[in-house]
Design an enzyme around this catalytic site. Structure first.
Site, mmCIF file in Angstrom:
data_model
loop_
_atom_site.group_PDB
_atom_site.id
_atom_site.type_symbol
_atom_site.label_atom_id
_atom_site.label_comp_id
_atom_site.label_asym_id
_atom_site.label_seq_id
_atom_site.Cartn_x
_atom_site.Cartn_y
_atom_site.Cartn_z
ATOM 1 N N HIS A 11 -5.715 -1.630 -5.944
ATOM 2 C CA HIS A 11 -5.902 -2.276 -4.443
ATOM 3 C C HIS A 11 -5.351 -1.049 -3.532
ATOM 4 O O HIS A 11 -4.203 -0.585 -3.959
ATOM 5 C CB HIS A 11 -5.016 -3.600 -4.615
ATOM 6 N N HIS A 53 -4.564 1.350 6.207
ATOM 7 C CA HIS A 53 -4.974 -0.101 6.260
ATOM 8 C C HIS A 53 -4.556 -0.834 7.504
ATOM 9 O O HIS A 53 -5.460 -1.364 8.138
ATOM 10 C CB HIS A 53 -3.946 -0.684 5.131
HETATM 11 O O1 G3P Z 1 -10.635 -5.840 -0.170
HETATM 12 C C1 G3P Z 1 -9.758 -6.712 -0.662
HETATM 13 C C2 G3P Z 1 -8.552 -6.539 0.101
HETATM 14 O O2 G3P Z 1 -8.096 -5.114 0.221
HETATM 15 C C3 G3P Z 1 -8.386 -7.201 1.498
HETATM 16 O O3 G3P Z 1 -7.020 -7.157 2.049
HETATM 17 O O4 G3P Z 1 -5.564 -6.422 3.809
HETATM 18 O O5 G3P Z 1 -5.368 -5.628 1.456
HETATM 19 O O6 G3P Z 1 -7.292 -4.972 2.914
HETATM 20 P P1 G3P Z 1 -6.669 -6.146 2.661
HETATM 21 MG MG MG Z 2 -8.358 -3.628 1.685
#
Ligand code: G3P
Ligand code: MG
Length: 240
Positions: A11, A53
Site C-alpha cells: 500500500h 497521497h
Molecule cells: O487504493 C486503496 C487505498 O490506497 C485507498 O485509500 O487513502 O490510502 O489512498 P488511500
Molecule cells: Mg491509495
C-alpha cells in the site's frame, strides 16, 4: 487483466517500512517479494502527475502548501523521506515495469481537478505500459475520473474504489466497464461480497495489517489485500 491477481499489494508504494509513495518504497516492496504495489497519483502545479497521497505537502515531505499549486522545481527539490524526492508518475511506471510489478495506479485528484488528472494519468498510463507483460490497474474514488479513464484508456483495467460500498455498486461497475471492486475492509457487508462473487468481480480490500484479518477476508472470498505491513506479509505468506 488476463492473469490471476497477486494476493498482496504494498500500500502507498512501500507501506510502513519506507517513505510512502516513493521509488525507494516500490523497490523495497519488490525486494521483499511483493508482486504488486498500489500508489497515488496527483497533478503538480505544473500539471505533472506525481506520486503523493495528501493534497498538501506537510505530512509526507519537508514542504508546505498545496500540491496542485506547487511548481515542479519546488516539488522535486523536497524530501519525501530518506532523502527521496517525490517521484514522477513516469519514473514509478518505468520502475514497476523493470521490476515486473503489477501497478495499481490510484488516480487521486486534488479537489476540482478530477477531469484533468484522469486525462493526464489515463493517457500516460497507455503510453508508459505500451506492450507491457504486466499491465497496470487504474482505480479511483472519483467516478468522474474513472469515466475519463474508461473513455481514454478503455483497454486498461479499472477498479472502482469505495470507502463504503453503495447498494448500486454493480450498476456503477457495469457503467464504468470496471474489472474490480476496491473497498475498505471494515465496510464490506457479506451480501455485497456474495454479489461480487456471483458476478465474478474480484474484490480488493484496503488496508489490512493483521494476519487474522487477512485470513478471514481471504476465507470469505476477497481476492487481494492492500497492506502497510511489508514486514508481516513477507514472501512466505504472500506466495503461500
Ligand atoms: O487504493 C486503496 C487505498 O490506497 C485507498 O485509500 O487513502 O490510502 O489512498 P488511500
Ligand atoms: Mg491509495
Amino acid at each position: 487483466m488476463h492473469r490471476p491477481l497477486p494476493r498482496w499489494f504494498a500500500h502507498r508504494g512501500g507501506g510502513s517500512l519506507a517513505p510512502e509513495n516513493t521509488l525507494a518504497g516500490i523497490r523495497l516492496a519488490a525486494r521483499l517479494g511483493f508482486k504488486a504495489v498500489e500508489f497515488d497519483v496527483m497533478l503538480s502545479g505544473d500539471g505533472t502527475p506525481v506520486l503523493i497521497h495528501d493534497e498538501t505537502l506537510e505530512r509526507t515531505t519537508n514542504g508546505f502548501g498545496r500540491v496542485c499549486t506547487t511548481s515542479d522545481d519546488i516539488l522535486f527539490a523536497l524530501d519525501a523521506g530518506w532523502g527521496e524526492s517525490i517521484p514522477r508518475f513516469a519514473d514509478a511506471a518505468n520502475l514497476c515495469r523493470e521490476l515486473g510489478l503489477l501497478a495499481n495506479v490510484e488516480i487521486k485528484p486534488s479537489l476540482g481537478q478530477e477531469i484533468e488528472t484522469a486525462e493526464r494519468v489515463a493517457k500516460l498510463t497507455v503510453d508508459l505500459w505500451q506492450g507491457a507483460f504486466v499491465p497496470p490497474l487504474l482505480s479511483s474514488f472519483s467516478l468522474t475520473a474513472l469515466e475519463v479513464a474508461r473513455d481514454l484508456a478503455p483497454d486498461i483495467a479499472r477498479g472502482v474504489l469505495y470507502e463504503s460500498v453503495p447498494a448500486d455498486w454493480m450498476a456503477e461497475l457495469k457503467r464504468l466497464r470496471a474489472f474490480s471492486l476496491h473497498c475498505d475492509a471494515d465496510f464490506l457487508p457479506d451480501d455485497i461480497l456474495a454479489e461480487a462473487q456471483a458476478n465474478v468481480v474480484p474484490v480488493l480490500c484496503y488496508t489490512v495489517n493483521s494476519e487474522n484479518r487477512a485470513k478471514n477476508l481471504f476465507a470469505h472470498g476477497v481476492s487481494a489485500l492492500f497492506t502497510d505491513r511489508l514486514d508481516l506479509f513477507g514472501p512466505d505468506v504472500i506466495n503461500g
